[in-house]
Design a protein around this motif. Structure first.
Motif, PDB file in Angstrom:
ATOM      1  N   PRO A   1       0.685  -1.411  -0.002  1.00 33.60           N
ATOM      2  CA  PRO A   1      -0.077   0.062  -0.093  1.00 33.60           C
ATOM      3  C   PRO A   1       0.820   1.204  -0.122  1.00 33.60           C
ATOM      4  N   ASP A   2       0.612   2.316  -0.782  1.00 31.48           N
ATOM      5  CA  ASP A   2       1.290   3.519  -0.980  1.00 31.48           C
ATOM      6  C   ASP A   2       1.770   4.140   0.416  1.00 31.48           C
ATOM      7  N   GLN A   3       0.837   3.956   1.348  1.00 33.32           N
ATOM      8  CA  GLN A   3       1.153   4.684   2.585  1.00 33.32           C
ATOM      9  C   GLN A   3       2.241   4.308   3.409  1.00 33.32           C
ATOM     10  N   HIS A   4       2.606   3.154   2.943  1.00 34.90           N
ATOM     11  CA  HIS A   4       3.796   2.239   3.706  1.00 34.90           C
ATOM     12  C   HIS A   4       5.393   2.695   3.380  1.00 34.90           C
ATOM     13  N   VAL A   5       5.189   3.205   1.872  1.00 34.57           N
ATOM     14  CA  VAL A   5       6.628   3.482   1.603  1.00 34.57           C
ATOM     15  C   VAL A   5       6.804   4.957   1.319  1.00 34.57           C
ATOM     16  N   ALA A   6       7.770   5.589   1.608  1.00 36.57           N
ATOM     17  CA  ALA A   6       7.877   6.844   1.494  1.00 36.57           C
ATOM     18  C   ALA A   6       9.382   7.147   0.808  1.00 36.57           C
ATOM     19  N   LEU A   7       9.596   7.951  -0.119  1.00 34.60           N
ATOM     20  CA  LEU A   7      10.866   8.321  -0.844  1.00 34.60           C
ATOM     21  C   LEU A   7      11.040   9.602  -0.355  1.00 34.60           C
ATOM     22  N   ARG A   8      12.132   9.836   0.418  1.00 30.69           N
ATOM     23  CA  ARG A   8      12.390  11.329   0.563  1.00 30.69           C
ATOM     24  C   ARG A   8      12.828  12.397  -0.442  1.00 30.69           C
ATOM     25  N   GLN A   9      13.723  11.813  -1.098  1.00 28.41           N
ATOM     26  CA  GLN A   9      14.311  12.707  -2.221  1.00 28.41           C
ATOM     27  C   GLN A   9      14.752  11.842  -3.168  1.00 28.41           C
ATOM     28  N   THR A  10      14.888  12.179  -4.634  1.00 30.76           N
ATOM     29  CA  THR A  10      14.917  11.490  -5.732  1.00 30.76           C
ATOM     30  C   THR A  10      16.474  12.004  -6.165  1.00 30.76           C
ATOM     31  N   PRO A  11      17.243  11.204  -6.811  1.00 33.96           N
ATOM     32  CA  PRO A  11      18.592  11.534  -7.253  1.00 33.96           C
ATOM     33  C   PRO A  11      18.441  12.684  -8.385  1.00 33.96           C
ATOM     34  N   GLU A  12      19.416  13.310  -8.477  1.00 34.64           N
ATOM     35  CA  GLU A  12      19.689  14.306  -9.647  1.00 34.64           C
ATOM     36  C   GLU A  12      19.795  13.510 -10.792  1.00 34.64           C
ATOM     37  N   VAL A  13      19.038  13.786 -11.783  1.00 36.93           N
ATOM     38  CA  VAL A  13      19.053  13.190 -13.080  1.00 36.93           C
ATOM     39  C   VAL A  13      19.776  14.094 -14.027  1.00 36.93           C
ATOM     40  N   PRO A  14      20.559  13.294 -14.969  1.00 35.11           N
ATOM     41  CA  PRO A  14      21.265  13.841 -16.024  1.00 35.11           C
ATOM     42  C   PRO A  14      20.366  15.031 -16.589  1.00 35.11           C
ATOM     43  N   GLU A  15      21.170  16.042 -17.425  1.00 33.00           N
ATOM     44  CA  GLU A  15      20.670  16.973 -18.246  1.00 33.00           C
ATOM     45  C   GLU A  15      19.838  16.300 -19.259  1.00 33.00           C
ATOM     46  N   GLY A  16      18.554  16.891 -19.609  1.00 34.75           N
ATOM     47  CA  GLY A  16      17.706  16.572 -20.625  1.00 34.75           C
ATOM     48  C   GLY A  16      16.992  14.961 -20.247  1.00 34.75           C
ATOM     49  N   TYR A  17      17.097  14.833 -19.207  1.00 32.83           N
ATOM     50  CA  TYR A  17      16.381  13.377 -18.699  1.00 32.83           C
ATOM     51  C   TYR A  17      15.079  13.760 -17.518  1.00 32.83           C
ATOM     52  N   GLU A  18      14.208  13.174 -17.451  1.00 26.93           N
ATOM     53  CA  GLU A  18      13.387  13.089 -16.306  1.00 26.93           C
ATOM     54  C   GLU A  18      13.012  11.621 -15.694  1.00 26.93           C
ATOM     55  N   ILE A  19      12.442  12.025 -14.479  1.00 32.28           N
ATOM     56  CA  ILE A  19      12.175  10.653 -13.747  1.00 32.28           C
ATOM     57  C   ILE A  19      10.797  10.166 -14.447  1.00 32.28           C
ATOM     58  N   ALA A  20      10.855   9.141 -14.987  1.00 33.77           N
ATOM     59  CA  ALA A  20       9.299   8.456 -15.383  1.00 33.77           C
ATOM     60  C   ALA A  20       8.601   7.816 -14.247  1.00 33.77           C
ATOM     61  N   ARG A  21       9.069   7.208 -13.406  1.00 33.24           N
ATOM     62  CA  ARG A  21       8.550   6.475 -12.283  1.00 33.24           C
ATOM     63  C   ARG A  21       9.700   5.967 -11.330  1.00 33.24           C
ATOM     64  N   VAL A  22       9.426   5.776 -10.191  1.00 35.82           N
ATOM     65  CA  VAL A  22      10.320   5.257  -9.176  1.00 35.82           C
ATOM     66  C   VAL A  22       9.600   3.809  -8.673  1.00 35.82           C
ATOM     67  N   ASP A  23      10.310   2.689  -9.043  1.00 35.22           N
ATOM     68  CA  ASP A  23       9.960   1.285  -8.573  1.00 35.22           C
ATOM     69  C   ASP A  23      10.650   0.787  -7.475  1.00 35.22           C
ATOM     70  N   VAL A  24      10.004   0.698  -6.458  1.00 36.09           N
ATOM     71  CA  VAL A  24      10.568  -0.201  -5.388  1.00 36.09           C
ATOM     72  C   VAL A  24      10.187  -1.583  -5.042  1.00 36.09           C
ATOM     73  N   VAL A  25      11.075  -2.331  -4.902  1.00 36.17           N
ATOM     74  CA  VAL A  25      10.668  -4.050  -5.001  1.00 36.17           C
ATOM     75  C   VAL A  25      11.187  -4.392  -3.629  1.00 36.17           C
ATOM     76  N   VAL A  26      10.653  -4.934  -2.611  1.00 39.57           N
ATOM     77  CA  VAL A  26      11.374  -5.066  -1.420  1.00 39.57           C
ATOM     78  C   VAL A  26      11.225  -6.706  -1.428  1.00 39.57           C
ATOM     79  N   ARG A  27      12.388  -7.499  -1.501  1.00 33.73           N
ATOM     80  CA  ARG A  27      12.323  -8.780  -1.482  1.00 33.73           C
ATOM     81  C   ARG A  27      12.172  -9.509  -0.082  1.00 33.73           C
ATOM     82  N   ILE A  28      11.231 -10.453   0.020  1.00 33.94           N
ATOM     83  CA  ILE A  28      11.041 -10.911   1.452  1.00 33.94           C
ATOM     84  C   ILE A  28      11.065 -12.484   1.362  1.00 33.94           C
ATOM     85  N   ARG A  29      11.288 -13.089   2.347  1.00 31.69           N
ATOM     86  CA  ARG A  29      11.292 -14.625   2.304  1.00 31.69           C
ATOM     87  C   ARG A  29      10.822 -15.197   3.691  1.00 31.69           C
TER      88      ARG A  29
END
Length: 160
Positions: free
Chosen positions: A129-157
């Motif tokens: 659920p969205d409310q459980h993951v918070a991204l404080r800051q995104t990295p600086e992207v190279p000139e001419g680019y933009e962040i399309a989306r951020v994917d977080v996959v948390v591996r559990i076992r």
């Protein structure tokens, strides 16, 4: 990316592929409308795969999993066609592609912004659920680019 309307009803059209009860998908006319709304021609194979994909609510499938469902539902389709269709549906925004380790790709019918748990023991992807993951800051992207989306996959076992 366009938004995808929810096309999930209990009724099934008479022209839908013959399937076992647990394989019932969304109504045939809803798949036609969904494909047409994003400019894809509703071919017989796209229709059958869309019927299987979107008829069970939000889910995560690999191409192999969808191919197996299609085989069980007696839908005559090759694995290459399944891959092509999944990629086309992703390109038009009806699916979201989620890669795990670069070795396994899942296709998510929920295209909203959300993150995932990957259950290593079952090779299963589930939503966080969205409310459980918070991204404080995104990295600086190279000139001419933009962040399309951020994917977080948390591996559990399971604990040993």
């Amino acid at each position: 990316m366009g938004e995808r309307a929810t096309f999930l009803r209990e009724d099934t059209a008479a022209t839908a592929p013959a399937a076992e009860p647990h394989l019932n998908g969304c109504p045939w006319h809803d798949v036609t409308e969904m494909l047409s709304s994003v400019g894809l021609r509703p071919t017989r194979q796209r229709m059958a795969l869309g019927w299987l994909l979107f008829g069970k609510g939000d889910r995560h499938l690999t191409a192999e999993m969808l191919y197996e469902e299609a085989s069980q539902a007696k839908v005559p389709v090759s694995l290459a066609t399944v891959y092509n269709t999944l990629n086309q549906l992703t390109e038009v925004g009806l699916l979201r592609q989620v890669s795990v380790d670069g070795t396994k790709t899942y296709f998510d019918t929920n295209v909203s912004a959300h993150q995932h748990f990957y259950l290593e023991n079952n090779h299963e992807l589930i939503d966080i659920p969205d409310q459980h993951v918070a991204l404080r800051q995104t990295p600086e992207v190279p000139e001419g680019y933009e962040i399309a989306r951020v994917d977080v996959v948390v591996r559990i076992r399971k604990k040993a």
